[in-house]
Motif scaffolding. Structure first.
Motif, PDB file in Angstrom:
ATOM      1  N   GLN A  54       0.831  -1.211   0.000  1.00  0.00           N
ATOM      2  CA  GLN A  54       0.000   0.000   0.000  1.00  0.00           C
ATOM      3  C   GLN A  54       0.862   1.255   0.000  1.00  0.00           C
ATOM      4  OE1 GLN A  54      -3.245   0.195  -0.458  1.00  0.00           O
ATOM      5  NE2 GLN A  54      -3.452  -2.011  -0.512  1.00  0.00           N
ATOM      6  N   LYS A  55       1.959   1.210   0.741  1.00  0.00           N
ATOM      7  CA  LYS A  55       2.847   2.373   0.779  1.00  0.00           C
ATOM      8  C   LYS A  55       3.457   2.617  -0.595  1.00  0.00           C
ATOM      9  CE  LYS A  55       4.175   2.242   5.663  1.00  0.00           C
ATOM     10  NZ  LYS A  55       4.234   3.614   6.160  1.00  0.00           N
ATOM     11  N   VAL A  56       3.869   1.521  -1.230  1.00  0.00           N
ATOM     12  CA  VAL A  56       4.464   1.651  -2.558  1.00  0.00           C
ATOM     13  C   VAL A  56       3.434   2.227  -3.538  1.00  0.00           C
ATOM     14  CG1 VAL A  56       5.325   0.346  -4.537  1.00  0.00           C
ATOM     15  CG2 VAL A  56       6.215  -0.132  -2.252  1.00  0.00           C
ATOM     16  N   MET A  57       2.197   1.715  -3.451  1.00  0.00           N
ATOM     17  CA  MET A  57       1.151   2.208  -4.356  1.00  0.00           C
ATOM     18  C   MET A  57       0.885   3.689  -4.133  1.00  0.00           C
ATOM     19  SD  MET A  57      -1.819  -0.350  -5.265  1.00  0.00           S
ATOM     20  CE  MET A  57      -2.601  -0.624  -3.723  1.00  0.00           C
ATOM     21  N   TYR A  58       0.868   4.084  -2.845  1.00  0.00           N
ATOM     22  CA  TYR A  58       0.637   5.488  -2.508  1.00  0.00           C
ATOM     23  C   TYR A  58       1.699   6.369  -3.178  1.00  0.00           C
ATOM     24  CZ  TYR A  58       0.718   9.694   0.346  1.00  0.00           C
ATOM     25  OH  TYR A  58       0.739  10.996   0.749  1.00  0.00           O
ATOM     26  N   ASP A  59       2.953   5.933  -3.049  1.00  0.00           N
ATOM     27  CA  ASP A  59       4.056   6.699  -3.644  1.00  0.00           C
ATOM     28  C   ASP A  59       3.937   6.762  -5.156  1.00  0.00           C
ATOM     29  OD1 ASP A  59       5.011   7.001  -1.158  1.00  0.00           O
ATOM     30  OD2 ASP A  59       6.705   5.615  -1.356  1.00  0.00           O
ATOM     31  N   THR A 113      -4.666   4.138 -11.490  1.00  0.00           N
ATOM     32  CA  THR A 113      -5.387   3.178 -10.650  1.00  0.00           C
ATOM     33  C   THR A 113      -5.020   1.740 -10.997  1.00  0.00           C
ATOM     34  OG1 THR A 113      -7.264   3.330 -12.141  1.00  0.00           O
ATOM     35  CG2 THR A 113      -7.294   4.741 -10.214  1.00  0.00           C
ATOM     36  N   ASN A 114      -5.520   1.235 -12.123  1.00  0.00           N
ATOM     37  CA  ASN A 114      -5.352  -0.184 -12.453  1.00  0.00           C
ATOM     38  C   ASN A 114      -3.903  -0.610 -12.586  1.00  0.00           C
ATOM     39  OD1 ASN A 114      -8.035   0.123 -12.632  1.00  0.00           O
ATOM     40  ND2 ASN A 114      -8.239  -0.703 -14.689  1.00  0.00           N
ATOM     41  N   ASP A 115      -3.134   0.173 -13.292  1.00  0.00           N
ATOM     42  CA  ASP A 115      -1.767  -0.250 -13.539  1.00  0.00           C
ATOM     43  C   ASP A 115      -0.964  -0.298 -12.253  1.00  0.00           C
ATOM     44  OD1 ASP A 115      -2.266  -0.649 -16.141  1.00  0.00           O
ATOM     45  OD2 ASP A 115      -1.381   1.215 -16.859  1.00  0.00           O
ATOM     46  N   VAL A 116      -1.209   0.659 -11.395  1.00  0.00           N
ATOM     47  CA  VAL A 116      -0.520   0.658 -10.099  1.00  0.00           C
ATOM     48  C   VAL A 116      -0.947  -0.563  -9.298  1.00  0.00           C
ATOM     49  CG1 VAL A 116      -0.314   1.873  -7.912  1.00  0.00           C
ATOM     50  CG2 VAL A 116      -0.165   3.141 -10.039  1.00  0.00           C
ATOM     51  N   ALA A 117      -2.238  -0.887  -9.370  1.00  0.00           N
ATOM     52  CA  ALA A 117      -2.737  -2.053  -8.633  1.00  0.00           C
ATOM     53  C   ALA A 117      -2.130  -3.344  -9.173  1.00  0.00           C
ATOM     54  CB  ALA A 117      -4.255  -2.108  -8.705  1.00  0.00           C
ATOM     55  N   ALA A 118      -1.925  -3.405 -10.489  1.00  0.00           N
ATOM     56  CA  ALA A 118      -1.330  -4.615 -11.084  1.00  0.00           C
ATOM     57  C   ALA A 118       0.087  -4.810 -10.569  1.00  0.00           C
ATOM     58  CB  ALA A 118      -1.325  -4.500 -12.606  1.00  0.00           C
ATOM     59  N   ILE A 119       0.796  -3.717 -10.414  1.00  0.00           N
ATOM     60  CA  ILE A 119       2.166  -3.815  -9.911  1.00  0.00           C
ATOM     61  C   ILE A 119       2.159  -4.225  -8.445  1.00  0.00           C
ATOM     62  CG2 ILE A 119       4.206  -2.451  -9.355  1.00  0.00           C
ATOM     63  CD1 ILE A 119       3.643  -0.957 -11.992  1.00  0.00           C
ATOM     64  N   ASN A 120       1.213  -3.675  -7.708  1.00  0.00           N
ATOM     65  CA  ASN A 120       1.098  -4.054  -6.301  1.00  0.00           C
ATOM     66  C   ASN A 120       0.828  -5.543  -6.171  1.00  0.00           C
ATOM     67  OD1 ASN A 120       0.699  -3.688  -3.431  1.00  0.00           O
ATOM     68  ND2 ASN A 120      -1.452  -4.021  -3.870  1.00  0.00           N
ATOM     69  N   GLU A 121      -0.039  -6.040  -7.046  1.00  0.00           N
ATOM     70  CA  GLU A 121      -0.364  -7.459  -7.004  1.00  0.00           C
ATOM     71  C   GLU A 121       0.897  -8.294  -7.225  1.00  0.00           C
ATOM     72  OE1 GLU A 121      -3.287  -8.670  -9.812  1.00  0.00           O
ATOM     73  OE2 GLU A 121      -3.635 -10.563  -8.781  1.00  0.00           O
ATOM     74  N   MET A 122       1.715  -7.822  -8.128  1.00  0.00           N
ATOM     75  CA  MET A 122       2.942  -8.555  -8.386  1.00  0.00           C
ATOM     76  C   MET A 122       3.842  -8.548  -7.151  1.00  0.00           C
ATOM     77  SD  MET A 122       6.043  -7.674 -10.905  1.00  0.00           S
ATOM     78  CE  MET A 122       6.482  -6.307  -9.879  1.00  0.00           C
ATOM     79  N   PHE A 123       4.005  -7.361  -6.561  1.00  0.00           N
ATOM     80  CA  PHE A 123       4.862  -7.253  -5.383  1.00  0.00           C
ATOM     81  C   PHE A 123       4.336  -8.127  -4.255  1.00  0.00           C
ATOM     82  CE2 PHE A 123       6.839  -3.007  -6.560  1.00  0.00           C
ATOM     83  CZ  PHE A 123       8.091  -3.572  -6.697  1.00  0.00           C
TER      84      PHE A 123
END
Ligand SMILES: Nc1ncnc2c1ncn2[C@@H]1O[C@H](COP(=O)(O)OP(=O)(O)O)[C@@H](O)[C@H]1O
Ligand SMILES: [Mg+2]
Length: 700
Positions: A199-204, A234-244
């Motif tokens: 979540q922190k990474v996504m926020y940044d 939104t979506n692209d950031v979430a996709a990266i978060n999912e990977m992490f």
């Protein structure tokens, strides 16, 4: 209309791209501490996970199987306290043997597969042995009984004979329970910490992307559809978060688990482990094939989703037109087509998964069958303990789980890489050149276009050698047919695009040398469609919070926008849906108020009065006259009154200034202006305002 308008959303490339990964990891760097703790927890968790079957192996081999065996060797066995039975036979406690010795004996077949219970002489259990002389054979120092013999005893007798094993089982159960509790606590912490990091990474990331979007040149937004930019954030950031948070961690855990389990298996019985290893290529091929199919299906689903979204977005925002032009049936047919394509694509994807999962489950059961057969053979031969066999079965299942997960994680990884690629393309988009950073102390408001040539694309000249001057305080009208380049002139003045040739000067200073913020803050622009933000009317007039409320109210009154005061909540009335509840005229007055509140030296109106009803007309006209007083103004208009009162009229045609002068001068010339004028006002008998909305000088 292109309904696959988010084409770039479909382009999927490699599942792993080191260059992208390195850039992504940069976002993790600030949270490396948290992330390391997560990895550490995962290692511990995997250790516990692979240790659990081993506990059951110990339970079976140490406590559920009888502990003694008979070995036939010439000399006394080296370890433990062997009890000689005569004829080169010794009774040995299995657990006291070193693994090497045991293995050696198992392979050479000198160790009996039968296990025995040994009851010591003078122990509290001797009574039971004495009571059943048919079952217990006396030897030196005690009595022994085989497993089959013990079955004839009563349960209570068996239990008391084996009280040591029961204590051992209890100890193991406690150990097992502790392991489970630790796994639970660590598991919860790991998930929490990992999600926290994600979540922190996504926020940044969102902050960085939006910050970047704010600094992009206005011309960028001509090219990029709004929806696509929203998706980036939104979506692209979430996709990266999912990977992490899921994929990367699974990768760690699964790889570690596979190695740990294989290691333990080889330690238990390398031949059985080798047979399982031989199954690996089959599993990998199955996973690989699945991966290939899943990738194609995934791509297609994404493409269809993008089409569906684009079509929905477009038709819902254009619903008024759809309904007014009675296009419902056509729209519905089109939607049905897109909808069914999406359905088919999803079904193909689901089918791929539907086959893969049972296939993997089949393979895993097949491997278990092999373990039961081949491992069982080894148990009978005596080279594998029963406990090890049960552990083996659990390990085989454990081995398949990560492979299954790994191949499923492929999609996530690929999606994330594609998302990262798109995000970085956006982040690499050059930011707006903020200019030379100069400012002018006291802006007088003299504007000069000097031989300006401009093209949006290459050499398609939109403005050709445009030159004109607007003196401080002067009111200049630009007229010309639609597409003649009027709006372009304003865009260049606001430096939304760089020009190819020529110069634009403000008070004699080329605008490229001025600080962009300074330049734009000196000019207030009022466009035909007023954009109102969510918030209340006050916020919309001020835009910047620094403008005091009283000044904003003053500006509103000055711009004749005092209708606001009659609204139920006055200036605090919420703007709904970008202001649909306000009339066009009211919105226009608000935009004038906004312009006035900023106290600009220069006022620029682009068709700002084009779509106003005649009721508001006079109100707006009076407001405009006031606002333009003592101010340099450039007005693109088709209202005759606005044009006629102008100090100078510039007539534009196909990107060229063809005429320049006052209303009377131009009419007398009988050129393009006179023609346009005749066209519009012929039937009105020579120019009484208000003018009908069309035909007009411009229909922007
Ligand atoms: N962002 C753009 N990219 C490419 N061409 C554009 C862009 N905006 C306008 N044009 C073209 O430039 C010409 C002049 O447009 P514009 O300045 O808006 O005319 P006007 O305001 O006089 O109606 C038109 O032919 C239009 O198609
Ligand atoms: Mg225009």
């Amino acid at each position: 209309m292109d309904h696959g308008s988010s084409h770039d959303d479909e382009v999927l490339g490699k599942a792993f791209d080191l260059r992208l990964m390195r850039r992504l990891v940069r976002f993790l760097v600030p949270y490396r501490g948290l992330f390391s703790v997560c990895v550490l927890l995962i290692l511990v968790l995997t250790g516990i996970q692979s240790g659990l079957p081993y506990i059951s192996k110990i339970a079976i081999d140490r406590f559920l199987t009888l502990p003694w065996a008979i070995v036939t060797v010439e000399s006394a066995p080296g370890s433990g306290a062997p009890i000689p039975l005569g004829d080169d036979r010794y009774l040995v406690e299995i657990s006291s043997l070193s693994p090497e010795l045991r293995k050696e004996w198992e392979i050479s077949g000198v160790l009996s597969p039968t296990r025995y219970l040994f009851v010591e002489e003078d122990s509290d259990k001797e009574g039971i042995a004495l009571e059943h002389p048919d079952l217990f054979a006396p030897i030196a120092g005690g009595y022994i009984a085989s497993e089959s013999a013990l079955r004839s005893l009563s349960p209570s007798e068996t239990l008391s004979l084996r009280s040591g094993a029961i204590a051992g089982l209890i100890r193991l159960s406690i150990l097992f329970a502790i392991a489970l509790i630790v796994r639970f606590v660590f598991g919860v912490s790991q998930v929490y910490l990992l999600q926290l990091t994600g979540q922190k990474v996504m926020y940044d990331m969102r902050r960085e992307i939006f910050g970047h979007v704010l600094r992009l040149p206005l011309s960028y937004f001509d090219r990029a559809p709004v929806g696509r930019l929203v998706t980036r954030v939104t979506n692209d950031v979430a996709a990266i978060n999912e990977m992490f948070t899921s994929m990367l961690v699974n990768l760690f855990r699964d790889a570690f688990l596979i190695f740990a389990v294989m290691g333990i298996m080889f330690h238990l019985e390398w031949r059985v482990a080798l047979v399982i290893l031989a199954l690996f290529p089959l599993i990998v091929i199955a996973a690989f094939e699945f991966r290939r199919r899943a990738r194609a299906a995934y791509r297609e689903v994404r493409r269809q989703i993008a089409r569906l979204n684009a079509y929905l977005q477009e038709s819902i925002s254009g619903m008024r037109i759809v309904q007014l032009f009675v296009q419902e049936v056509k729209a519905n047919e089109r939607f049905a087509k897109i909808n069914i394509d999406k359905y088919k694509a999803s079904m193909r994807q689901l089918l791929t998964f539907a086959v893969f999962r049972p296939l993997m489950s089949f393979l895993s059961s097949f491997a278990v069958a092999i373990v039961i057969w081949y491992g069982g053979l080894n148990v009978l031969r005596g080279s594998l303990s029963l406990g090890a066999l049960t552990a083996f079965i659990q390990y085989v299942r454990m081995l398949f789980e990560p492979i299954l997960e790994l191949s499923q994680g492929y999609n996530i990884l690929q999606g994330a890489m594609a998302a990262a690629e798109r995000i970085f393309i956006l982040l690499d988009e050059p930011e707006e050149d903020r200019g030379g950073g100069e400012a002018i102390e006291e802006v007088e408001g003299r504007i000069e276009f000097r031989n300006v040539w401009f093209a949006y694309n290459d050499e398609e000249w939109i403005l050709k050698d445009v030159s004109f001057t607007v003196e401080p305080g002067e009111r200049v009208a630009i007229v010309g047919p639609t597409g003649s380049g009027k709006t372009t002139i304003i865009r260049l003045l606001l430096r939304m695009y760089p020009l190819q040739k020529g110069e634009i000067l403000l008070d004699g200073v080329p605008i490229e040398r001025l600080d962009l913020g300074f330049l734009r803050s000196r000019m207030a622009v009022v466009l035909q469609d007023v954009f109102l933000f969510s918030g209340d009317i006050m916020d919309n007039i001020r835009l910047r919070a620094e403008i005091p409320e009283e000044e904003a109210i003053e500006a509103a009154r000055f711009a004749n926008a005092d209708f606001v005061e009659d609204l139920p909540d006055g200036y605090r009335t919420e703007v709904k849906e970008r202001g649909v509840t306000l009339s066009v005229g009211e919105r226009q007055l608000l935009s004038f108020a906004r312009a006035v509140a900023f106290k600009p030296e220069i006022l620029v109106l682009d068709e700002a009065t084009a779509s106003i009803d005649s009721q508001t007309e006079s109100l707006i006209q009076r407001s405009l006259t006031k606002i333009m007083e003592d101010r340099t103004s450039i007005v693109i208009a088709h209202r005759l009154s606005t044009i006629r009162e102008a100090d100078k009229i510039i007539v534009l045609h196909k990107g060229k200034v063809v005429e320049e002068g006052t209303h009377t001068e131009l009419l007398a010339r009988g050129g393009l202006y006179a023609a346009l004028h005749r066209l519009q006002f012929a039937e009105l008998g020579g120019g009484t305002d208000p003018a009908p909305p069309s035909p007009s000088f411009s229909e922007g």
